[in-house]
Design an enzyme around this catalytic site. Structure first.
Site, PDB file in Angstrom:
ATOM      1  N   CYS A   2       0.826  -1.207   0.000  1.00 23.20           N
ATOM      2  CA  CYS A   2       0.000   0.000   0.000  1.00 23.20           C
ATOM      3  C   CYS A   2       0.862   1.261   0.000  1.00 23.20           C
ATOM      4  O   CYS A   2       1.904   1.302   0.639  1.00 23.20           O
ATOM      5  CB  CYS A   2      -0.905   0.027   1.222  1.00 23.20           C
ATOM      6  SG  CYS A   2      -2.016  -1.377   1.272  1.00 23.20           S
ATOM      7  N   ARG A  27       4.796   0.478  -6.549  1.00 21.72           N
ATOM      8  CA  ARG A  27       4.805  -0.427  -5.403  1.00 21.72           C
ATOM      9  C   ARG A  27       3.901  -1.639  -5.633  1.00 21.72           C
ATOM     10  O   ARG A  27       4.001  -2.625  -4.914  1.00 21.72           O
ATOM     11  CB  ARG A  27       4.335   0.331  -4.147  1.00 21.72           C
ATOM     12  CG  ARG A  27       5.301   1.391  -3.686  1.00 21.72           C
ATOM     13  CD  ARG A  27       4.681   2.284  -2.639  1.00 21.72           C
ATOM     14  NE  ARG A  27       4.499   1.624  -1.365  1.00 21.72           N
ATOM     15  CZ  ARG A  27       5.293   1.767  -0.308  1.00 21.72           C
ATOM     16  NH1 ARG A  27       6.341   2.533  -0.371  1.00 21.72           N
ATOM     17  NH2 ARG A  27       5.028   1.140   0.828  1.00 21.72           N
ATOM     18  N   TRP A  74      -2.980  -2.646  -1.892  1.00 23.22           N
ATOM     19  CA  TRP A  74      -2.617  -4.001  -2.309  1.00 23.22           C
ATOM     20  C   TRP A  74      -3.363  -4.898  -1.338  1.00 23.22           C
ATOM     21  O   TRP A  74      -3.037  -4.960  -0.154  1.00 23.22           O
ATOM     22  CB  TRP A  74      -1.103  -4.187  -2.212  1.00 23.22           C
ATOM     23  CG  TRP A  74      -0.579  -5.432  -2.844  1.00 23.22           C
ATOM     24  CD1 TRP A  74      -0.219  -5.610  -4.145  1.00 23.22           C
ATOM     25  CD2 TRP A  74      -0.332  -6.684  -2.192  1.00 23.22           C
ATOM     26  NE1 TRP A  74       0.234  -6.890  -4.342  1.00 23.22           N
ATOM     27  CE2 TRP A  74       0.173  -7.575  -3.163  1.00 23.22           C
ATOM     28  CE3 TRP A  74      -0.487  -7.156  -0.888  1.00 23.22           C
ATOM     29  CZ2 TRP A  74       0.518  -8.899  -2.885  1.00 23.22           C
ATOM     30  CZ3 TRP A  74      -0.141  -8.465  -0.593  1.00 23.22           C
ATOM     31  CH2 TRP A  74       0.356  -9.314  -1.600  1.00 23.22           C
ATOM     32  N   ASN A  98      -1.319   1.721   5.770  1.00 28.44           N
ATOM     33  CA  ASN A  98      -0.381   0.762   5.177  1.00 28.44           C
ATOM     34  C   ASN A  98       0.054  -0.167   6.302  1.00 28.44           C
ATOM     35  O   ASN A  98       0.485   0.293   7.352  1.00 28.44           O
ATOM     36  CB  ASN A  98       0.828   1.514   4.604  1.00 28.44           C
ATOM     37  CG  ASN A  98       1.893   0.570   4.056  1.00 28.44           C
ATOM     38  OD1 ASN A  98       1.607  -0.574   3.709  1.00 28.44           O
ATOM     39  ND2 ASN A  98       3.118   1.054   3.981  1.00 28.44           N
ATOM     40  N   GLY A  99      -0.090  -1.473   6.107  1.00 32.45           N
ATOM     41  CA  GLY A  99       0.286  -2.431   7.152  1.00 32.45           C
ATOM     42  C   GLY A  99      -0.852  -3.406   7.401  1.00 32.45           C
ATOM     43  O   GLY A  99      -1.800  -3.486   6.601  1.00 32.45           O
ATOM     44  N   GLU A 477      18.799 -16.501  -9.579  1.00 31.81           N
ATOM     45  CA  GLU A 477      18.299 -15.140  -9.784  1.00 31.81           C
ATOM     46  C   GLU A 477      17.726 -14.986 -11.199  1.00 31.81           C
ATOM     47  O   GLU A 477      16.651 -14.396 -11.390  1.00 31.81           O
ATOM     48  CB  GLU A 477      19.429 -14.136  -9.511  1.00 31.81           C
ATOM     49  CG  GLU A 477      19.154 -12.697  -9.927  1.00 31.81           C
ATOM     50  CD  GLU A 477      17.901 -12.092  -9.312  1.00 31.81           C
ATOM     51  OE1 GLU A 477      17.332 -12.678  -8.385  1.00 31.81           O
ATOM     52  OE2 GLU A 477      17.477 -11.034  -9.800  1.00 31.81           O
ATOM     53  N   LYS A 481      13.889 -13.926 -12.208  1.00 33.68           N
ATOM     54  CA  LYS A 481      13.602 -12.802 -13.104  1.00 33.68           C
ATOM     55  C   LYS A 481      12.646 -13.237 -14.217  1.00 33.68           C
ATOM     56  O   LYS A 481      11.665 -12.579 -14.520  1.00 33.68           O
ATOM     57  CB  LYS A 481      14.930 -12.324 -13.697  1.00 33.68           C
ATOM     58  CG  LYS A 481      15.154 -10.889 -13.863  1.00 33.68           C
ATOM     59  CD  LYS A 481      15.497 -10.076 -12.652  1.00 33.68           C
ATOM     60  CE  LYS A 481      14.621 -10.240 -11.471  1.00 33.68           C
ATOM     61  NZ  LYS A 481      15.103  -9.717 -10.251  1.00 33.68           N
ATOM     62  N   GLU A 484       9.026 -13.976 -12.809  1.00 31.99           N
ATOM     63  CA  GLU A 484       8.178 -12.886 -12.322  1.00 31.99           C
ATOM     64  C   GLU A 484       7.684 -11.967 -13.426  1.00 31.99           C
ATOM     65  O   GLU A 484       6.601 -11.408 -13.307  1.00 31.99           O
ATOM     66  CB  GLU A 484       8.835 -12.101 -11.175  1.00 31.99           C
ATOM     67  CG  GLU A 484      10.035 -11.284 -11.529  1.00 31.99           C
ATOM     68  CD  GLU A 484      10.605 -10.543 -10.322  1.00 31.99           C
ATOM     69  OE1 GLU A 484       9.858 -10.140  -9.432  1.00 31.99           O
ATOM     70  OE2 GLU A 484      11.839 -10.367 -10.279  1.00 31.99           O
ATOM     71  N   HIS A 500      19.280 -36.335 -10.834  1.00 25.85           N
ATOM     72  CA  HIS A 500      18.776 -36.997  -9.619  1.00 25.85           C
ATOM     73  C   HIS A 500      17.267 -36.853  -9.499  1.00 25.85           C
ATOM     74  O   HIS A 500      16.730 -36.893  -8.402  1.00 25.85           O
ATOM     75  CB  HIS A 500      19.503 -36.459  -8.388  1.00 25.85           C
ATOM     76  CG  HIS A 500      20.970 -36.761  -8.409  1.00 25.85           C
ATOM     77  ND1 HIS A 500      21.481 -38.009  -8.125  1.00 25.85           N
ATOM     78  CD2 HIS A 500      22.039 -36.003  -8.752  1.00 25.85           C
ATOM     79  CE1 HIS A 500      22.794 -37.995  -8.271  1.00 25.85           C
ATOM     80  NE2 HIS A 500      23.158 -36.779  -8.654  1.00 25.85           N
ATOM     81  N   LYS A 597       6.346  -3.991  -5.236  1.00 24.95           N
ATOM     82  CA  LYS A 597       7.766  -3.645  -5.167  1.00 24.95           C
ATOM     83  C   LYS A 597       8.271  -3.695  -3.729  1.00 24.95           C
ATOM     84  O   LYS A 597       9.391  -4.114  -3.479  1.00 24.95           O
ATOM     85  CB  LYS A 597       7.976  -2.243  -5.751  1.00 24.95           C
ATOM     86  CG  LYS A 597       9.422  -1.762  -5.767  1.00 24.95           C
ATOM     87  CD  LYS A 597      10.250  -2.526  -6.763  1.00 24.95           C
ATOM     88  CE  LYS A 597      11.696  -2.067  -6.809  1.00 24.95           C
ATOM     89  NZ  LYS A 597      12.543  -3.072  -7.495  1.00 24.95           N
TER      90      LYS A 597
HETATM   91  O1  M6R Z   1      13.323  -4.480  -1.129  1.00 28.02           O
HETATM   92  P1  M6R Z   1      13.943  -5.822  -0.951  1.00 28.02           P
HETATM   93  O2  M6R Z   1      15.260  -5.957  -1.641  1.00 28.02           O
HETATM   94  O3  M6R Z   1      14.045  -6.251   0.480  1.00 28.02           O
HETATM   95  O4  M6R Z   1      12.954  -6.832  -1.683  1.00 28.02           O
HETATM   96  C1  M6R Z   1      13.169  -8.205  -1.615  1.00 28.02           C
HETATM   97  C2  M6R Z   1      12.312  -8.924  -2.627  1.00 28.02           C
HETATM   98  O5  M6R Z   1      10.963  -8.685  -2.406  1.00 28.02           O
HETATM   99  C3  M6R Z   1      12.653  -8.511  -4.060  1.00 28.02           C
HETATM  100  O6  M6R Z   1      13.999  -8.700  -4.340  1.00 28.02           O
HETATM  101  C4  M6R Z   1      11.811  -9.322  -5.068  1.00 28.02           C
HETATM  102  O7  M6R Z   1      12.204 -10.655  -5.050  1.00 28.02           O
HETATM  103  C5  M6R Z   1      11.922  -8.723  -6.462  1.00 28.02           C
HETATM  104  N1  M6R Z   1      10.625  -8.640  -7.057  1.00 28.02           N
HETATM  105  C6  M6R Z   1      12.744  -9.522  -7.389  1.00 28.02           C
HETATM  106  O8  M6R Z   1      12.862  -8.958  -8.641  1.00 28.02           O
END
Ligand code: M6R
Length: 602
Positions: A2, A27, A74, A98-99, A477, A481, A484, A500, A597
């Site tokens: 949020c 966000r 959100w 927010n929270g 990683e 990417k 997502e 395995h 985000k």
């Molecule tokens: O703000 P942060 O680095 O703590 O966020 C951690 C993860 O939420 C963030 O890296 C998330 O995995 C991304 N969407 C990856 O691209």
């Protein structure tokens, strides 16, 4: 998650609030709303809806007034709907939140307001609670109410009978404030209000800010006035647009040579790693027997690269922990543990809670954070800021590579002061690191070659990524990417592990991406590639230039650096691949479905 925006001043609030909400879109959100005090009606009027800010803007036609609050939601408690959108108004109180308030059901029962609530949210119950306690003194009502809440909250609150004021209070969830001649601004993050002033502060937890056009008065819960610590914004917010790129993600990928350079260059003195400008005391690198990295998602993957490098050069055991699991697994921790938290936003709640837990258990702490003054930065004894600048795309790119760059410097520093690298070898290590930005530029210059490779992925439903040694965490990683932003199911495997079990899934419908950047593992990796090719898989290979050979076809040639420094160039090639697959599929690259985000709920 949020987002919150608030303004009180001498201009119409409508435009300022909507602009702030548009900035907060990154966000991740599903609904939006504003509440503005309307002078003709002597009350705060709410306009809100599920969907994008553009839809809200169209609904906001007649909104008038110079004091207001806004929100991007959100969904957590209650589905995505107009009624569940914020702001929530109950009686004389209108608020945005927010929270998560965990005990909202008990409070609802205690107040007996169930039938009067218009939403299923925890937040509307908070409005009802403040309204119940409001007898003309807003601070008293807010303090009394929030003392009963368990959970996290950043709240911006308006009262119908107090026309030009906003009140703000927080526990964990951040609220930042700034002021200029035109009025006072608050938000859940500085991106939304940074254009109004470079001087800002983060509202201290458990204090109430009373915000009027003339200024801000902050009092703790005992009524004592407090002065916040002022921060200076050093991000160029005005240049934080897409700068001609179709998506922020592409812009942020392209910025990497520059931001990696910025992150390392002011931490190198006479060729040696130097954290003195960060005020990081050398003792944290010597007075520890083990390192615990805590992070989520991409930031955790940066930790995996850090583990590889620190263990190799410093001979210190490193564990890398998912923040969300950390404190529930009885971690081994004591005052000889150095906890390194990694976070772009500095607000990820799981990472924050794990950090607090580790500190309670006596660990020393260091955080690698991008957002200045963020909660994780403030909760850590030591902070090293990445100089990535604002990262807007949900998929993290430049934040990751700058985090990895910091890990290289930490490894060099730690190895040197522990006597494991002499001056000469430390300088050599730093020299290798300094070659990374040029290697990254080389890949970016040839990005259209990667674009062509992405064609082979567009119709895939599943893919596997295989690599060995340092290439394996890089592919974890890379796989995240791709998942997502392209919605292709992808799994990264240490190549030798595939047989395995998982190799059962390999068919001619599952493209395999193979990374070959490690000299000593080349021949074994080639054998593993043969294994999947024999089962029909199309293999896309990314091979370091000095490893190219007749034995294996090369789809994309990576620049040649020493093995240990390939983590950054390799991931940049993979970021580009994911980006082109997503954009060519016509997806919203910057705002993938279901994602936020900044993840501020556990
Ligand atoms: O703000 P942060 O680095 O703590 O966020 C951690 C993860 O939420 C963030 O890296 C998330 O995995 C991304 N969407 C990856 O691209």
């Amino acid at each position: 998650m949020c987002g919150i925006i608030g303004y009180t001043g001498y201009s119409e609030a409508r435009g300022i609030l909507l602009k702030g909400l548009k900035t907060l879109e990154y966000r991740g959100y599903d609904s939006a709303g504003v509440a503005v005090y309307h002078p003709d009606f002597n009350e705060t009027l709410v306009t809100k809806c599920e969907g994008r800010v553009e839809k809200l803007e169209a609904k906001c036609g007649s909104v008038k007034g110079t004091t207001g609050i806004g929100h991007t939601r959100w969904a957590t408690h209650g589905g995505v709907s107009d009624n569940n959108s914020h702001p929530h108004k109950f009686g004389r109180v209108t608020l945005v939140h927010n929270g998560i308030v965990e005990n909202y059901a008990a409070i609802k029962n205690q107040l007996g307001v169930g039938s009067k609530l218009k939403s299923q949210t925890d937040s509307e119950v908070v409005a009802a609670l403040i309204d119940a306690y409001y007898e003309g003194n807003p601070n008293e009502a807010i303090v009394r109410a929030v003392k009963e809440l368990s959970g996290t909250f950043g709240l911006a609150i308006m009262f119908d009978d107090i026309p030009n004021k906003i009140f703000a209070v927080r526990n964990v969830s951040p609220i930042v404030c700034c002021q200029n001649d035109d009025g006072v601004y608050i938000a859940s993050d500085i991106m939304a209000i940074g254009e109004y002033s470079e001087d800002y502060f983060v509202l201290p937890e458990f204090s109430v800010a009373e915000i009027s056009p003339e200024g801000i008065v902050i009092k703790d819960f005992d009524g004592n006035e407090i002065q916040p610590d002022m921060l200076k914004l050093d991000w160029d917010i005005k240049n934080s647009g897409k700068m001609g790129y179709p998506f922020y993600m592409e812009k942020e990928i392209m910025e990497q040579p520059e931001v990696i350079e910025k992150t390392i260059s002011n931490r190198i003195t006479d060729g040696m790693p130097d954290f003195s400008s960060d005020n990081v005391d050398d003792s944290i690198f010597t007075d520890c027997d083990n390192v615990t990295v805590i992070a989520c998602g991409t930031a955790m993957h940066a930790g995996l690269i850090g583990k590889h490098i620190i263990e190799k050069y410093c001979k210190v055991p490193v564990t890398v922990n998912m923040a969300s699991e950390y404190m529930y697994n009885d971690p081994i921790i004591n005052d000889r543990t150095l906890v390194i938290c990694v976070s772009q936003s500095g607000e990820t709640i799981d990472t924050l809670e794990a950090l607090k837990y580790a500190r309670r258990k006596g660990a020393r702490s260091l955080s690698i954070v991008n957002v200045k003054g963020s909660t994780i930065a403030r909760e850590s004894e030591n902070v090293i800021y990445t100089n990535a600048g604002p990262e807007i795309a949900v998929a993290s790119t430049k934040a990751y590579t700058t985090q990895v760059a910091v890990f290289y410097l930490i490894a060099a520093k730690m190895a040197h002061i522990r006597g494991l690298l002499n001056d000469y070898s430390t300088k050599h290590f730093v020299e290798q690191l300094c070659k990374v930005p040029a290697a990254v530029s080389d890949i970016l210059d040839r990005r259209q070659d990667i674009h062509k490779l992405s064609n082979g992925m567009l119709t895939a439903e599943h893919t596997f990524m295989i690599g060995r040694g340092l290439d394996y965490p890089t592919l974890l990683e890379a796989s995240l990417k791709l998942k997502e932003i392209s919605y292709i199911h992808s799994e990264a495997f240490a190549s030798g592990e595939l047989k395995h079990g998982t190799i059962a899934l390999i068919t001619n419908q599952t493209p395999v991406i193979a990374l070959l950047s490690q000299d000593s593992l080349m021949s074994k990796q080639v054998s593993n590639i043969r294994e999947v090719q024999s089962r029909g898989a199309e293999v896309i290979t990314f091979i370091k230039s000095n490893l190219k050979s007749k034995d294996i076809e090369c789809s994309f040639e990576l620049p040649s650096l020493d093995d240990d420094f390939m983590a950054i160039p390799s991931i940049i090639a993979m970021q580009l691949l994911a980006y082109y697959v997503s954009s060519d599929k016509g997806l919203d690259v910057d705002k993938p479905r279901n994602l936020a985000k900044v993840v501020t709920v556990e």
